[in-house]
Design a protein around this motif. Structure first.
Motif, PDB file in Angstrom:
ATOM      1  N   ALA A 194      17.110 122.350 -21.193  1.00  0.00           N
ATOM      2  CA  ALA A 194      18.231 123.169 -20.934  1.00  0.00           C
ATOM      3  C   ALA A 194      19.214 121.651 -19.875  1.00  0.00           C
ATOM      4  O   ALA A 194      18.810 121.084 -18.882  1.00  0.00           O
ATOM      5  CB  ALA A 194      17.402 123.672 -19.965  1.00  0.00           C
ATOM      6  N   ASP A 195      20.526 122.363 -20.419  1.00  0.00           N
ATOM      7  CA  ASP A 195      21.918 121.484 -19.975  1.00  0.00           C
ATOM      8  C   ASP A 195      21.911 122.344 -18.617  1.00  0.00           C
ATOM      9  O   ASP A 195      22.044 121.990 -17.637  1.00  0.00           O
ATOM     10  CB  ASP A 195      23.059 122.276 -20.719  1.00  0.00           C
ATOM     11  N   ARG A 196      21.459 123.848 -18.496  1.00  0.00           N
ATOM     12  CA  ARG A 196      22.411 124.404 -16.842  1.00  0.00           C
ATOM     13  C   ARG A 196      20.893 125.688 -17.201  1.00  0.00           C
ATOM     14  O   ARG A 196      20.052 126.466 -18.031  1.00  0.00           O
ATOM     15  CB  ARG A 196      22.898 125.145 -17.149  1.00  0.00           C
ATOM     16  N   ALA A 197      20.574 126.031 -15.881  1.00  0.00           N
ATOM     17  CA  ALA A 197      19.308 126.772 -15.937  1.00  0.00           C
ATOM     18  C   ALA A 197      19.895 127.356 -14.103  1.00  0.00           C
ATOM     19  O   ALA A 197      20.395 126.520 -13.151  1.00  0.00           O
ATOM     20  CB  ALA A 197      18.220 125.515 -15.578  1.00  0.00           C
ATOM     21  N   TYR A 198      18.703 128.807 -14.309  1.00  0.00           N
ATOM     22  CA  TYR A 198      18.919 130.334 -13.881  1.00  0.00           C
ATOM     23  C   TYR A 198      17.354 130.059 -13.116  1.00  0.00           C
ATOM     24  O   TYR A 198      16.564 130.670 -14.029  1.00  0.00           O
ATOM     25  CB  TYR A 198      19.455 131.291 -13.097  1.00  0.00           C
ATOM     26  N   VAL A 199      17.038 130.854 -11.634  1.00  0.00           N
ATOM     27  CA  VAL A 199      16.425 131.369 -11.265  1.00  0.00           C
ATOM     28  C   VAL A 199      16.225 132.338 -10.966  1.00  0.00           C
ATOM     29  O   VAL A 199      17.056 132.792 -10.064  1.00  0.00           O
ATOM     30  CB  VAL A 199      15.324 130.070 -10.038  1.00  0.00           C
ATOM     31  N   LEU A 200      15.701 133.384 -11.393  1.00  0.00           N
ATOM     32  CA  LEU A 200      15.590 135.256 -11.084  1.00  0.00           C
ATOM     33  C   LEU A 200      14.573 134.962 -10.133  1.00  0.00           C
ATOM     34  O   LEU A 200      13.459 134.949 -10.511  1.00  0.00           O
ATOM     35  CB  LEU A 200      15.974 135.238 -12.288  1.00  0.00           C
ATOM     36  N   GLU A 201      14.806 135.881  -9.056  1.00  0.00           N
ATOM     37  CA  GLU A 201      13.322 136.199  -8.048  1.00  0.00           C
ATOM     38  C   GLU A 201      14.061 138.087  -7.721  1.00  0.00           C
ATOM     39  O   GLU A 201      15.652 138.195  -7.773  1.00  0.00           O
ATOM     40  CB  GLU A 201      13.488 136.169  -7.077  1.00  0.00           C
ATOM     41  N   ASN A 202      13.297 139.142  -8.205  1.00  0.00           N
ATOM     42  CA  ASN A 202      13.685 140.614  -7.775  1.00  0.00           C
ATOM     43  C   ASN A 202      15.007 140.305  -7.832  1.00  0.00           C
ATOM     44  O   ASN A 202      15.827 141.069  -7.260  1.00  0.00           O
ATOM     45  CB  ASN A 202      13.682 140.217  -6.157  1.00  0.00           C
ATOM     46  N   GLY A 203      15.087 140.259  -8.958  1.00  0.00           N
ATOM     47  CA  GLY A 203      16.374 140.684  -9.593  1.00  0.00           C
ATOM     48  C   GLY A 203      17.923 140.270  -9.705  1.00  0.00           C
ATOM     49  O   GLY A 203      18.984 140.507  -9.572  1.00  0.00           O
ATOM     50  N   GLN A 204      17.578 139.058  -8.898  1.00  0.00           N
ATOM     51  CA  GLN A 204      18.799 138.928  -8.210  1.00  0.00           C
ATOM     52  C   GLN A 204      18.865 136.942  -8.776  1.00  0.00           C
ATOM     53  O   GLN A 204      17.756 135.944  -9.001  1.00  0.00           O
ATOM     54  CB  GLN A 204      19.327 138.521  -6.932  1.00  0.00           C
ATOM     55  N   VAL A 205      19.806 135.462  -8.822  1.00  0.00           N
ATOM     56  CA  VAL A 205      19.906 134.649  -8.833  1.00  0.00           C
ATOM     57  C   VAL A 205      19.609 134.027  -7.540  1.00  0.00           C
ATOM     58  O   VAL A 205      20.879 134.449  -6.831  1.00  0.00           O
ATOM     59  CB  VAL A 205      20.950 134.209  -9.774  1.00  0.00           C
ATOM     60  N   VAL A 206      18.885 133.375  -7.297  1.00  0.00           N
ATOM     61  CA  VAL A 206      18.356 132.976  -6.118  1.00  0.00           C
ATOM     62  C   VAL A 206      18.460 131.032  -6.204  1.00  0.00           C
ATOM     63  O   VAL A 206      18.372 130.148  -4.922  1.00  0.00           O
ATOM     64  CB  VAL A 206      17.091 133.064  -5.694  1.00  0.00           C
ATOM     65  N   ARG A 207      18.551 130.548  -7.436  1.00  0.00           N
ATOM     66  CA  ARG A 207      19.256 129.486  -7.475  1.00  0.00           C
ATOM     67  C   ARG A 207      19.462 129.198  -9.377  1.00  0.00           C
ATOM     68  O   ARG A 207      19.039 129.481  -9.714  1.00  0.00           O
ATOM     69  CB  ARG A 207      17.621 128.579  -7.538  1.00  0.00           C
ATOM     70  N   GLU A 208      20.439 127.798  -8.572  1.00  0.00           N
ATOM     71  CA  GLU A 208      21.343 127.144 -10.411  1.00  0.00           C
ATOM     72  C   GLU A 208      21.330 126.297  -9.983  1.00  0.00           C
ATOM     73  O   GLU A 208      21.132 125.465  -9.231  1.00  0.00           O
ATOM     74  CB  GLU A 208      22.314 127.849 -10.996  1.00  0.00           C
ATOM     75  N   GLY A 209      21.832 125.248 -11.483  1.00  0.00           N
ATOM     76  CA  GLY A 209      22.206 123.450 -11.743  1.00  0.00           C
ATOM     77  C   GLY A 209      21.123 123.552 -13.112  1.00  0.00           C
ATOM     78  O   GLY A 209      20.648 124.125 -14.099  1.00  0.00           O
ATOM     79  N   SER A 210      21.641 122.130 -12.611  1.00  0.00           N
ATOM     80  CA  SER A 210      21.101 121.522 -13.900  1.00  0.00           C
ATOM     81  C   SER A 210      19.728 122.180 -14.296  1.00  0.00           C
ATOM     82  O   SER A 210      19.247 121.283 -13.341  1.00  0.00           O
ATOM     83  CB  SER A 210      21.358 119.769 -14.496  1.00  0.00           C
ATOM     84  N   GLY A 211      19.128 121.608 -15.899  1.00  0.00           N
ATOM     85  CA  GLY A 211      17.704 121.394 -15.940  1.00  0.00           C
ATOM     86  C   GLY A 211      16.964 120.333 -14.780  1.00  0.00           C
ATOM     87  O   GLY A 211      16.320 120.507 -14.421  1.00  0.00           O
ATOM     88  N   ALA A 212      17.439 119.242 -14.968  1.00  0.00           N
ATOM     89  CA  ALA A 212      16.847 117.993 -14.517  1.00  0.00           C
ATOM     90  C   ALA A 212      16.944 118.516 -12.767  1.00  0.00           C
ATOM     91  O   ALA A 212      15.741 118.310 -12.595  1.00  0.00           O
ATOM     92  CB  ALA A 212      17.633 116.780 -14.979  1.00  0.00           C
ATOM     93  N   ALA A 213      17.506 119.226 -12.281  1.00  0.00           N
ATOM     94  CA  ALA A 213      17.999 118.767 -10.880  1.00  0.00           C
ATOM     95  C   ALA A 213      16.781 120.101 -10.710  1.00  0.00           C
ATOM     96  O   ALA A 213      16.548 119.890  -9.427  1.00  0.00           O
ATOM     97  CB  ALA A 213      19.148 119.231 -11.015  1.00  0.00           C
ATOM     98  N   LEU A 214      16.683 121.129 -11.573  1.00  0.00           N
ATOM     99  CA  LEU A 214      15.897 122.054 -10.468  1.00  0.00           C
ATOM    100  C   LEU A 214      14.784 121.860 -11.390  1.00  0.00           C
ATOM    101  O   LEU A 214      13.140 122.077 -10.464  1.00  0.00           O
ATOM    102  CB  LEU A 214      15.980 123.677 -11.307  1.00  0.00           C
ATOM    103  N   LEU A 215      14.253 120.997 -12.424  1.00  0.00           N
ATOM    104  CA  LEU A 215      12.917 120.790 -12.793  1.00  0.00           C
ATOM    105  C   LEU A 215      12.496 119.347 -11.431  1.00  0.00           C
ATOM    106  O   LEU A 215      11.584 119.160 -11.162  1.00  0.00           O
ATOM    107  CB  LEU A 215      12.915 119.382 -14.112  1.00  0.00           C
ATOM    108  N   ALA A 216      13.005 118.309 -10.857  1.00  0.00           N
ATOM    109  CA  ALA A 216      13.281 118.132  -9.369  1.00  0.00           C
ATOM    110  C   ALA A 216      13.604 118.724  -7.688  1.00  0.00           C
ATOM    111  O   ALA A 216      12.795 117.973  -6.700  1.00  0.00           O
ATOM    112  CB  ALA A 216      14.485 117.054  -9.576  1.00  0.00           C
ATOM    113  N   ASP A 217      13.675 120.645  -8.162  1.00  0.00           N
ATOM    114  CA  ASP A 217      13.834 120.326  -6.741  1.00  0.00           C
ATOM    115  C   ASP A 217      12.085 121.561  -6.364  1.00  0.00           C
ATOM    116  O   ASP A 217      11.703 121.398  -6.909  1.00  0.00           O
ATOM    117  CB  ASP A 217      13.651 122.426  -7.265  1.00  0.00           C
TER     118      ASP A 217
END
Length: 242
Positions: free
Chosen positions: A209-232
């Motif tokens: 992913a160039d960009r990625a989002y994390v959904l929890e309970n119907g809301q976006v709780v995190r976003e960033g580059s794929g690499a950034a979220l992989l290291a989060d």
């Protein structure tokens, strides 16, 4: 196939659900032209509902969805496909008593430009998935799960989309079949098509992913580059068991 440059998909403050059951609250995400975007989250987080709202299967109760700058929030699924969006649904939804080729050709039916170039596009789909050419006359219902997923992706590509949304393509597939499907998605994205992927294989999704989002309970709780979220560390603990 040589599609044109991918369009932007923009979702702003989206709310949606089923009847009185609300699933999404204030979801906003963006896939820039030609980007590969991953949407991750636990089961029930609202990922599939988001894609269904984008493709017109679920009608949003609030917010808006723009495809290439055009408002498609309340457009019909047919019009949305004609505007350049392809949807590979969870569960594939093939016609089991039709052949592989017949299922693929249905994908071109709703766009005049896709019908006009169906022969060339079919050849491109076969180049991505050579096994489908070998199975062209076989009933779709007799294929393996991996082969059926290839048909589902190929059918969406037959409409020559500029934006392709894909829901859980690796579900039930072997690692080898998963690799085949993901290599095809990478190739399509490299041709310029914007790809939005919902996928249970979080590590693989974020690596692509160039960009990625994390959904929890119907809301976006995190976003960033794929690499950034992989290291989060939060993402790694919650979704990668690391």
């Amino acid at each position: 196939m040589k599609p044109g440059a991918g369009q932007e998909l923009l979702i702003e403050q989206l709310a949606a659900g089923y009847g009185k059951v609300q699933v999404l609250w204030d979801v906003s995400l963006r896939a820039a032209p030609g980007e590969f975007v991953a949407v991750i989250g636990a089961n029930g987080a609202g990922k599939t509902t988001t894609l269904r709202a984008v493709s017109g299967v679920v009608r949003p109760s609030a917010g808006r969805i723009l495809l290439g700058g055009r408002d498609i929030t309340r457009a019909s699924p047919t019009r949305i496909v004609a505007s350049g969006l392809g949807h590979v649904p969870e569960g594939r939804e093939l016609f089991p008593l039709m052949t592989v080729r017949e299922n693929l050709e249905l994908g071109a039916a709703m766009r005049p430009e896709a019908r006009a170039q169906a022969t060339q596009t079919l050849a491109h789909v076969y180049s991505l998935f050579p096994r489908l050419e070998e199975r062209a006359g076989q009933l779709a219902g007799t294929l393996s799960g991996g082969e059926q997923q290839m048909v589902a992706v190929g059918r969406a590509l037959m409409a020559r989309p500029s934006v392709l949304v894909v829901d859980e393509p690796s579900l039930g597939l072997s690692p080898r079949m998963t690799q085949t499907v993901f290599e095809a998605l990478k190739a399509v994205n490299a041709e310029g098509v914007t790809v939005v992927l919902v996928e249970q294989n979080v590590a693989l999704s974020l690596r692509l992913a160039d960009r990625a989002y994390v959904l929890e309970n119907g809301q976006v709780v995190r976003e960033g580059s794929g690499a950034a979220l992989l290291a989060d560390p939060v993402v790694r603990e919650a979704y990668l068991a690391l």
